[in-house]
Write a protein that holds these residues in place. Structure first.
Motif, mmCIF file in Angstrom:
data_model
loop_
_atom_site.group_PDB
_atom_site.id
_atom_site.type_symbol
_atom_site.label_atom_id
_atom_site.label_comp_id
_atom_site.label_asym_id
_atom_site.label_seq_id
_atom_site.Cartn_x
_atom_site.Cartn_y
_atom_site.Cartn_z
ATOM 1 N N PRO A 1 -1.028 39.875 41.083
ATOM 2 C CA PRO A 1 -1.593 40.689 40.001
ATOM 3 C C PRO A 1 -0.694 41.904 39.723
ATOM 4 C CG PRO A 1 -3.264 40.150 41.636
ATOM 5 C CD PRO A 1 -1.948 39.691 42.186
ATOM 6 N N LYS A 2 -0.736 42.374 38.493
ATOM 7 C CA LYS A 2 0.131 43.486 38.082
ATOM 8 C C LYS A 2 -0.046 44.711 38.963
ATOM 9 C CE LYS A 2 2.062 46.066 34.363
ATOM 10 N NZ LYS A 2 2.830 46.870 35.259
ATOM 11 N N TRP A 3 -1.270 45.017 39.360
ATOM 12 C CA TRP A 3 -1.482 46.214 40.178
ATOM 13 C C TRP A 3 -0.791 46.079 41.532
ATOM 14 C CZ3 TRP A 3 -4.213 46.133 44.797
ATOM 15 C CH2 TRP A 3 -4.996 45.008 45.045
ATOM 16 N N ILE A 4 -0.711 44.871 42.066
ATOM 17 C CA ILE A 4 0.004 44.665 43.335
ATOM 18 C C ILE A 4 1.510 44.803 43.101
ATOM 19 C CG2 ILE A 4 0.606 42.964 45.103
ATOM 20 C CD1 ILE A 4 -2.272 42.011 45.029
ATOM 21 N N GLN A 5 2.002 44.243 42.001
ATOM 22 C CA GLN A 5 3.418 44.396 41.675
ATOM 23 C C GLN A 5 3.785 45.880 41.582
ATOM 24 O OE1 GLN A 5 4.960 42.088 38.357
ATOM 25 N NE2 GLN A 5 3.367 40.549 38.671
ATOM 26 N N ASP A 6 2.931 46.646 40.906
ATOM 27 C CA ASP A 6 3.201 48.076 40.738
ATOM 28 C C ASP A 6 3.250 48.808 42.080
ATOM 29 O OD1 ASP A 6 3.270 47.638 38.013
ATOM 30 O OD2 ASP A 6 1.274 48.475 37.636
ATOM 31 N N ILE A 7 2.335 48.481 42.979
ATOM 32 C CA ILE A 7 2.307 49.118 44.302
ATOM 33 C C ILE A 7 3.570 48.763 45.085
ATOM 34 C CG2 ILE A 7 1.159 49.091 46.563
ATOM 35 C CD1 ILE A 7 -1.515 48.834 44.993
ATOM 36 N N ILE A 8 3.933 47.497 45.067
ATOM 37 C CA ILE A 8 5.127 47.054 45.800
ATOM 38 C C ILE A 8 6.380 47.712 45.232
ATOM 39 C CG2 ILE A 8 6.620 45.064 46.262
ATOM 40 C CD1 ILE A 8 4.002 43.405 46.518
ATOM 41 N N VAL A 9 6.509 47.721 43.918
ATOM 42 C CA VAL A 9 7.685 48.328 43.296
ATOM 43 C C VAL A 9 7.771 49.801 43.670
ATOM 44 C CG1 VAL A 9 8.673 49.028 41.066
ATOM 45 C CG2 VAL A 9 7.885 46.665 41.413
ATOM 46 N N GLU A 10 6.660 50.521 43.607
ATOM 47 C CA GLU A 10 6.652 51.942 43.973
ATOM 48 C C GLU A 10 7.031 52.142 45.428
ATOM 49 O OE1 GLU A 10 6.385 56.008 43.612
ATOM 50 O OE2 GLU A 10 6.355 54.527 42.017
ATOM 51 N N ASP B 1 14.751 41.080 32.800
ATOM 52 C CA ASP B 1 14.508 40.541 34.142
ATOM 53 C C ASP B 1 13.543 41.427 34.923
ATOM 54 O OD1 ASP B 1 16.245 38.478 33.577
ATOM 55 O OD2 ASP B 1 17.904 39.279 34.779
ATOM 56 N N ALA B 2 13.725 42.740 34.824
ATOM 57 C CA ALA B 2 12.857 43.671 35.548
ATOM 58 C C ALA B 2 11.427 43.612 35.020
ATOM 59 C CB ALA B 2 13.398 45.096 35.446
ATOM 60 N N ALA B 3 11.275 43.439 33.721
ATOM 61 C CA ALA B 3 9.931 43.351 33.150
ATOM 62 C C ALA B 3 9.250 42.040 33.549
ATOM 63 C CB ALA B 3 9.995 43.467 31.630
ATOM 64 N N GLU B 4 10.031 40.957 33.595
ATOM 65 C CA GLU B 4 9.463 39.650 33.927
ATOM 66 C C GLU B 4 9.195 39.499 35.427
ATOM 67 O OE1 GLU B 4 12.127 36.761 32.285
ATOM 68 O OE2 GLU B 4 11.456 37.135 30.244
ATOM 69 N N ASN B 5 10.029 40.110 36.246
ATOM 70 C CA ASN B 5 9.876 39.971 37.691
ATOM 71 C C ASN B 5 10.267 41.286 38.370
ATOM 72 O OD1 ASN B 5 9.824 39.210 40.376
ATOM 73 N ND2 ASN B 5 10.651 37.178 39.970
ATOM 74 N N PRO B 6 9.374 42.294 38.318
ATOM 75 C CA PRO B 6 9.726 43.611 38.851
ATOM 76 C C PRO B 6 9.965 43.613 40.359
ATOM 77 C CG PRO B 6 7.414 43.545 38.196
ATOM 78 C CD PRO B 6 8.042 42.269 37.731
ATOM 79 N N ILE B 7 9.312 42.736 41.097
ATOM 80 C CA ILE B 7 9.518 42.700 42.550
ATOM 81 C C ILE B 7 10.943 42.252 42.855
ATOM 82 C CG2 ILE B 7 8.807 41.579 44.706
ATOM 83 C CD1 ILE B 7 5.931 41.601 43.565
ATOM 84 N N TYR C 1 9.964 44.408 55.413
ATOM 85 C CA TYR C 1 9.585 45.766 55.033
ATOM 86 C C TYR C 1 8.113 45.836 54.622
ATOM 87 C CZ TYR C 1 9.388 50.205 52.606
ATOM 88 O OH TYR C 1 9.034 51.460 52.209
ATOM 89 N N LEU C 2 7.654 44.821 53.893
ATOM 90 C CA LEU C 2 6.265 44.809 53.429
ATOM 91 C C LEU C 2 5.304 44.234 54.464
ATOM 92 C CD1 LEU C 2 6.826 43.539 49.774
ATOM 93 C CD2 LEU C 2 6.330 45.888 50.507
ATOM 94 N N ASN C 3 5.877 43.711 55.565
ATOM 95 C CA ASN C 3 5.069 43.026 56.584
ATOM 96 C C ASN C 3 4.262 41.902 55.933
ATOM 97 O OD1 ASN C 3 4.274 42.528 59.201
ATOM 98 N ND2 ASN C 3 2.517 43.923 59.091
ATOM 99 N N ALA C 4 4.961 41.146 55.082
ATOM 100 C CA ALA C 4 4.336 40.068 54.320
ATOM 101 C C ALA C 4 4.982 38.736 54.703
ATOM 102 C CB ALA C 4 4.530 40.317 52.826
ATOM 103 N N PRO C 5 4.294 37.637 54.494
ATOM 104 C CA PRO C 5 4.872 36.332 54.802
ATOM 105 C C PRO C 5 6.119 36.068 53.950
ATOM 106 C CG PRO C 5 2.505 36.140 54.444
ATOM 107 C CD PRO C 5 2.901 37.528 54.043
#
Length: 154
Positions: free
Chosen positions: A140-149, A98-104, A121-125
């Motif tokens: 995109p994966k790079w955005i997922q990585d930033i959000i997860v971090e 589950d974490a690999a398929e949907n890390p957010i 928290y992310l100030n996102a819609p």
């Protein structure tokens, strides 16, 4: 290995507390069903680790040997550590997939946040986070990585 230990159940801050009669193991639940599930989980985990580490397993008292205080009840908790270990391994595999398929979604759940809390928290819609959480849309994966971090270190 199969075990059965007496667990003491008692009212505790609007929920149900649990203590094991033969060991200093404590847990709690929202209601009796949740408390029993939590008791099975702690008993399985403690006994599995003791077996693995070669530590002494506490001797289990018989039900009629248990001394109760007012407002307490007792129930035998049964656990098979071989079954518990297999179920735990399967759960960990499912969580990893589950974490690999949907890390957010995985990191949101690990924080105990709902979708609105993550969006705030992310100030996102909200709708964007909802779509990411459901897997309907993937950033995109790079955005997922930033959000997860960012969320992981929050």
């Amino acid at each position: 290995m199969k075990y059965a230990y007496p667990a003491i159940f008692y009212p505790d801050d609007g929920g149900v507390g649990v203590r094991f009669y033969d060991a200093d193991w404590f847990t709690c639940g929202d209601d009796i069903a949740d408390a029993v599930e939590m008791a099975e989980d702690i008993l399985g985990g403690r006994l599995m680790r003791a077996e693995r580490d070669g530590k002494e397993i506490p001797k289990a008292s018989k039900l009629d040997e248990v001394v109760l205080k007012p407002n307490e009840t007792v129930r035998m908790i049964h656990i098979d550590t071989e079954v518990y270990a297999r179920e735990l391994e399967e759960q960990l595999k499912r969580e990893a997939i589950d974490a690999a398929e949907n890390p957010i979604k995985a990191v949101r759940e690990s924080k105990g946040w709902n979708i609105k809390e993550l969006a705030d928290y992310l100030n996102a819609p909200y709708r964007t986070i909802q779509d990411w959480n459901s897997g309907k849309v993937k950033p995109p994966k790079w955005i997922q990585d930033i959000i997860v971090e960012k969320v992981y270190t929050a």
